[in-house]
Motif scaffolding. Sequence first.
Motif, PDB file in Angstrom:
ATOM      1  N   UNK A 171       0.956  -1.251  -0.008  1.00 52.81           N
ATOM      2  CA  UNK A 171       0.018   0.037  -0.117  1.00 52.81           C
ATOM      3  C   UNK A 171       0.999   1.255  -0.037  1.00 52.81           C
ATOM      4  N   UNK A 172       1.707   1.115   0.759  1.00 54.60           N
ATOM      5  CA  UNK A 172       2.796   2.306   0.974  1.00 54.60           C
ATOM      6  C   UNK A 172       3.717   2.851  -0.429  1.00 54.60           C
ATOM      7  N   UNK A 173       3.856   1.650  -1.077  1.00 57.18           N
ATOM      8  CA  UNK A 173       4.609   1.584  -2.247  1.00 57.18           C
ATOM      9  C   UNK A 173       3.728   2.596  -3.276  1.00 57.18           C
ATOM     10  N   UNK A 174       2.468   2.250  -3.415  1.00 58.13           N
ATOM     11  CA  UNK A 174       1.654   2.862  -4.449  1.00 58.13           C
ATOM     12  C   UNK A 174       0.964   4.185  -3.923  1.00 58.13           C
ATOM     13  N   UNK A 175       1.003   4.618  -2.538  1.00 60.88           N
ATOM     14  CA  UNK A 175       0.569   5.675  -2.171  1.00 60.88           C
ATOM     15  C   UNK A 175       1.503   6.780  -1.931  1.00 60.88           C
ATOM     16  N   UNK A 176       2.703   6.457  -1.349  1.00 57.65           N
ATOM     17  CA  UNK A 176       3.582   7.370  -1.129  1.00 57.65           C
ATOM     18  C   UNK A 176       4.885   7.554  -2.207  1.00 57.65           C
ATOM     19  N   UNK A 177       4.830   8.475  -2.773  1.00 57.82           N
ATOM     20  CA  UNK A 177       6.272   8.557  -3.696  1.00 57.82           C
ATOM     21  C   UNK A 177       7.404   8.572  -3.266  1.00 57.82           C
ATOM     22  N   UNK A 178       7.690   9.209  -2.127  1.00 56.97           N
ATOM     23  CA  UNK A 178       9.140   9.047  -1.641  1.00 56.97           C
ATOM     24  C   UNK A 178       9.266   7.605  -1.129  1.00 56.97           C
ATOM     25  N   UNK A 179       8.263   7.104  -0.478  1.00 60.56           N
ATOM     26  CA  UNK A 179       8.629   5.787  -0.103  1.00 60.56           C
ATOM     27  C   UNK A 179       8.863   4.721  -1.515  1.00 60.56           C
ATOM     28  N   UNK A 180       8.266   4.780  -2.620  1.00 61.09           N
ATOM     29  CA  UNK A 180       8.365   4.173  -3.783  1.00 61.09           C
ATOM     30  C   UNK A 180       9.853   4.270  -4.138  1.00 61.09           C
ATOM     31  N   UNK A 181      10.211   5.576  -4.138  1.00 62.41           N
ATOM     32  CA  UNK A 181      11.736   5.758  -4.725  1.00 62.41           C
ATOM     33  C   UNK A 181      12.612   5.413  -3.738  1.00 62.41           C
ATOM     34  N   UNK A 182      12.476   5.274  -2.606  1.00 64.34           N
ATOM     35  CA  UNK A 182      13.151   4.613  -1.244  1.00 64.34           C
ATOM     36  C   UNK A 182      13.276   3.131  -1.673  1.00 64.34           C
ATOM     37  N   UNK A 183      12.156   2.578  -1.928  1.00 64.63           N
ATOM     38  CA  UNK A 183      12.082   1.115  -1.821  1.00 64.63           C
ATOM     39  C   UNK A 183      12.782   0.669  -3.526  1.00 64.63           C
ATOM     40  N   UNK A 184      12.384   1.358  -4.356  1.00 67.80           N
ATOM     41  CA  UNK A 184      13.150   0.974  -5.752  1.00 67.80           C
ATOM     42  C   UNK A 184      14.866   1.122  -5.584  1.00 67.80           C
ATOM     43  N   UNK A 185      15.296   2.121  -4.896  1.00 66.13           N
ATOM     44  CA  UNK A 185      16.716   2.268  -4.539  1.00 66.13           C
ATOM     45  C   UNK A 185      17.159   1.166  -3.729  1.00 66.13           C
ATOM     46  N   UNK A 186      16.596   0.717  -2.929  1.00 61.83           N
ATOM     47  CA  UNK A 186      17.105  -0.407  -2.065  1.00 61.83           C
ATOM     48  C   UNK A 186      16.969  -1.757  -2.814  1.00 61.83           C
ATOM     49  N   UNK A 187      15.931  -1.950  -3.569  1.00 63.93           N
ATOM     50  CA  UNK A 187      15.733  -3.106  -4.391  1.00 63.93           C
ATOM     51  C   UNK A 187      17.033  -3.131  -5.559  1.00 63.93           C
ATOM     52  N   UNK A 188      17.331  -2.095  -6.170  1.00 66.95           N
ATOM     53  CA  UNK A 188      18.292  -1.932  -7.053  1.00 66.95           C
ATOM     54  C   UNK A 188      19.820  -2.345  -6.332  1.00 66.95           C
ATOM     55  N   UNK A 189      19.923  -1.551  -5.077  1.00 63.97           N
ATOM     56  CA  UNK A 189      21.311  -1.738  -4.165  1.00 63.97           C
ATOM     57  C   UNK A 189      21.444  -3.198  -3.888  1.00 63.97           C
ATOM     58  N   UNK A 190      20.143  -3.987  -3.327  1.00 64.06           N
ATOM     59  CA  UNK A 190      20.390  -5.358  -2.941  1.00 64.06           C
ATOM     60  C   UNK A 190      20.508  -6.287  -4.195  1.00 64.06           C
ATOM     61  N   UNK A 191      19.965  -5.966  -5.257  1.00 65.09           N
ATOM     62  CA  UNK A 191      20.239  -6.701  -6.586  1.00 65.09           C
ATOM     63  C   UNK A 191      21.512  -6.612  -7.352  1.00 65.09           C
TER      64      UNK A 191
END
Length: 80
Positions: free
Chosen positions: A1-21
């Motif tokens: 829900x946060x991923x789709x509703x909060x743009x800042x959280x979405x960018x943070x989550x994407x950055x973390x996903x890329x870093x971990x990948x």
Amino acid sequence: MLFHSVPEFREFARAMLVKEFVAYKQRTLSMINKSAEERYANLVATNNEVFRHAQLKHIASYLGITDTSLSRIRKEFVKK
């Protein structure tokens, strides 16, 4: 829900996903291209604190080697 509703959280989550990948890809490639000694030296250089908290059998498993091999590598590493 946060991923789709909060743009800042979405960018943070994407950055973390890329870093971990990227970290996963580097670890996978090191398992293929580096020797056990090189993987151990890299672990000592980058995450030395793990040796204070993790059991040696878990460290050996992370490095993709046996407990016996880890003991041999540690013994040789100290001599250097």
